[in-house]
Scaffold this motif. Structure first.
Motif, PDB file in Angstrom:
ATOM      1  N   PHE A 131     -12.616  -7.686  26.140  1.00  0.00           N
ATOM      2  CA  PHE A 131     -11.503  -7.257  26.981  1.00  0.00           C
ATOM      3  C   PHE A 131     -11.495  -8.047  28.294  1.00  0.00           C
ATOM      4  O   PHE A 131     -12.412  -8.822  28.575  1.00  0.00           O
ATOM      5  N   ASP A 132     -10.453  -7.788  29.111  1.00  0.00           N
ATOM      6  CA  ASP A 132     -10.388  -8.422  30.418  1.00  0.00           C
ATOM      7  C   ASP A 132     -11.498  -7.883  31.321  1.00  0.00           C
ATOM      8  O   ASP A 132     -11.996  -6.773  31.129  1.00  0.00           O
TER       9      ASP A 132
ATOM     10  N   ASP B  16      -9.255 -11.009  20.358  1.00  0.00           N
ATOM     11  CA  ASP B  16      -7.887 -10.500  20.329  1.00  0.00           C
ATOM     12  C   ASP B  16      -6.985 -11.461  21.086  1.00  0.00           C
ATOM     13  O   ASP B  16      -7.167 -11.680  22.290  1.00  0.00           O
TER      14      ASP B  16
ATOM     15  N   HIS C  93      -5.634 -10.521  24.419  1.00  0.00           N
ATOM     16  CA  HIS C  93      -6.529 -10.477  25.564  1.00  0.00           C
ATOM     17  C   HIS C  93      -6.805 -11.866  26.160  1.00  0.00           C
ATOM     18  O   HIS C  93      -7.330 -11.954  27.271  1.00  0.00           O
TER      19      HIS C  93
ATOM     20  N   THR D 259      -5.339 -12.366  29.490  1.00  0.00           N
ATOM     21  CA  THR D 259      -5.931 -11.500  30.509  1.00  0.00           C
ATOM     22  C   THR D 259      -7.307 -11.975  30.942  1.00  0.00           C
ATOM     23  O   THR D 259      -7.825 -11.516  31.964  1.00  0.00           O
ATOM     24  N   THR D 260      -7.920 -12.877  30.164  1.00  0.00           N
ATOM     25  CA  THR D 260      -9.199 -13.461  30.569  1.00  0.00           C
ATOM     26  C   THR D 260      -9.033 -14.932  30.964  1.00  0.00           C
ATOM     27  O   THR D 260     -10.029 -15.638  31.133  1.00  0.00           O
TER      28      THR D 260
ATOM     29  N   ASN E 110       0.673  -9.352  25.747  1.00  0.00           N
ATOM     30  CA  ASN E 110       0.477  -8.683  27.030  1.00  0.00           C
ATOM     31  C   ASN E 110       1.320  -9.344  28.108  1.00  0.00           C
ATOM     32  O   ASN E 110       1.730 -10.503  27.969  1.00  0.00           O
TER      33      ASN E 110
ATOM     34  N   ASP F 256      -2.958  -4.473  30.270  1.00  0.00           N
ATOM     35  CA  ASP F 256      -3.378  -4.451  28.865  1.00  0.00           C
ATOM     36  C   ASP F 256      -2.620  -3.360  28.111  1.00  0.00           C
ATOM     37  O   ASP F 256      -3.204  -2.390  27.622  1.00  0.00           O
TER      38      ASP F 256
ATOM     39  N   HIS G 248      -0.124  -4.111  25.575  1.00  0.00           N
ATOM     40  CA  HIS G 248       0.239  -4.556  24.219  1.00  0.00           C
ATOM     41  C   HIS G 248       1.692  -4.310  23.853  1.00  0.00           C
ATOM     42  O   HIS G 248       1.992  -3.684  22.836  1.00  0.00           O
TER      43      HIS G 248
END
Length: 300
Positions: free
Chosen positions: A154-155, A189, A192, A195-196, A219, A230, A232
């Motif tokens: 995840f982030d 994912d 994600h 987001t990263t 996202n 996050d 979706h």
């Protein structure tokens, strides 16, 4: 690709995302998914009611569908943290994840997925060791049932602010777990990656030895825009990060890195949820269209 995507992946749906429980009855949507031959896999989460859980198990048993179990809501809902510095708090998270393994087995799943918890800069190394402790305990318990434990990346600073985290740290963590357990893997994912601040090529190449499960989705990562974080949203949502070109790039990297395996297909699930004024069935159809278009553009 001239050949069907189903030759290389077990196509799945994350049931509680596309059909949020507050709006859609579980058994009704599970029946709908089980009747749809597009899906070879479905990802379930906690079913609190005993009778409903039994009926869900019976539907899944009839369907010849591959069952996966996401324990993320068991952590996110009550705010539990598997890498909490406070040992009592860490044990609360571990307890629900151990219970998740039992429920997953009951429903017919061969493992569980979870995510790391929030972290603070001053205690990051200690949190890492706490997460390692939790994960190894889960793997030990799951191994007795011949089950897997998977951690979803995840982030780390946008929404979930999870310890794991950027791809290099995820790879390091997976390597540490696999020093003692062989029933652990990572879920990467597509939704994600923005987001990263990473690309499909970077994430997949970095974590390749440890990837056991795939998610795709979308996202919004532009601050101030609707659905930021996050959440979706559907593919093509205004100001969002992913659509056909990004999914095509994801498929191209998977092909280049050898993930198209017809003998042992990996689960590839999509993680999209309707916005408050949207329809879950339409969002699912939207995602199928995007997948089919991106796959059609993938060169043989």
């Amino acid at each position: 690709m001239r050949e069907s995507i189903h030759k290389y992946f077990d196509m799945g749906l994350i049931q509680w995302m596309s059909y949020p429980p507050k709006d859609y009855p579980l058994l009704e949507t599970l029946t709908k998914i089980s009747r749809d031959p597009y899906f070879n896999a479905v990802e379930m989460t906690q079913v609190v009611d005993d009778d409903e859980r039994k009926k869900a198990r019976d539907i899944l048993a009839q369907s010849h569908i591959r069952v996966c179990y996401g324990a993320q809501p068991r952590l996110l809902g009550p705010g539990l943290n598997p890498n909490a510095i406070n040992e009592e708090e860490r044990l609360k998270a571990e307890k629900t994840l151990l219970e998740a393994i039992d429920e997953a087995e009951y429903l017919g799943a061969r493992g569980i997925a979870f995510l790391s918890g929030k972290w603070a800069a001053g205690t990051k190394e200690e949190a890492y060791q706490q997460l390692l402790k939790t994960t190894r305990n889960l793997c030990t318990y799951a191994a007795k049932k011949d089950m897997m434990v998977e951690l979803e990346i995840f982030d780390y600073d946008m929404d979930k602010c999870a310890l794991i985290g950027p791809a290099p740290l995820a790879a390091q963590f997976a390597a540490d777990v696999c020093l003692t357990h062989n029933n652990f893997g990572l879920i990467v994912d597509l939704s994600h990656f923005p987001t990263t601040y990473e690309t499909s090529k970077f994430v997949i190449q970095c974590t390749k030895p440890y990837i056991t499960h795939l998610h795709i989705g979308n996202n919004v990562v532009t601050e101030g825009c609707e659905a930021y974080g996050d959440l979706h949203p559907r593919f093509g949502y205004p100001n969002s990060a992913n659509d056909v070109p990004e999914l095509l790039d994801f498929f191209q990297v998977l092909k280049q890195e050898g993930f198209l395996d017809e003998k042992s297909p990996m689960v590839l699930s999509f993680e999209v949820q309707p916005r408050p004024d949207e329809d879950g069935d339409i969002i699912v159809a939207n995602t199928k269209r995007v997948i089919e278009r991106a796959w059609a553009l993938l060169e043989d």
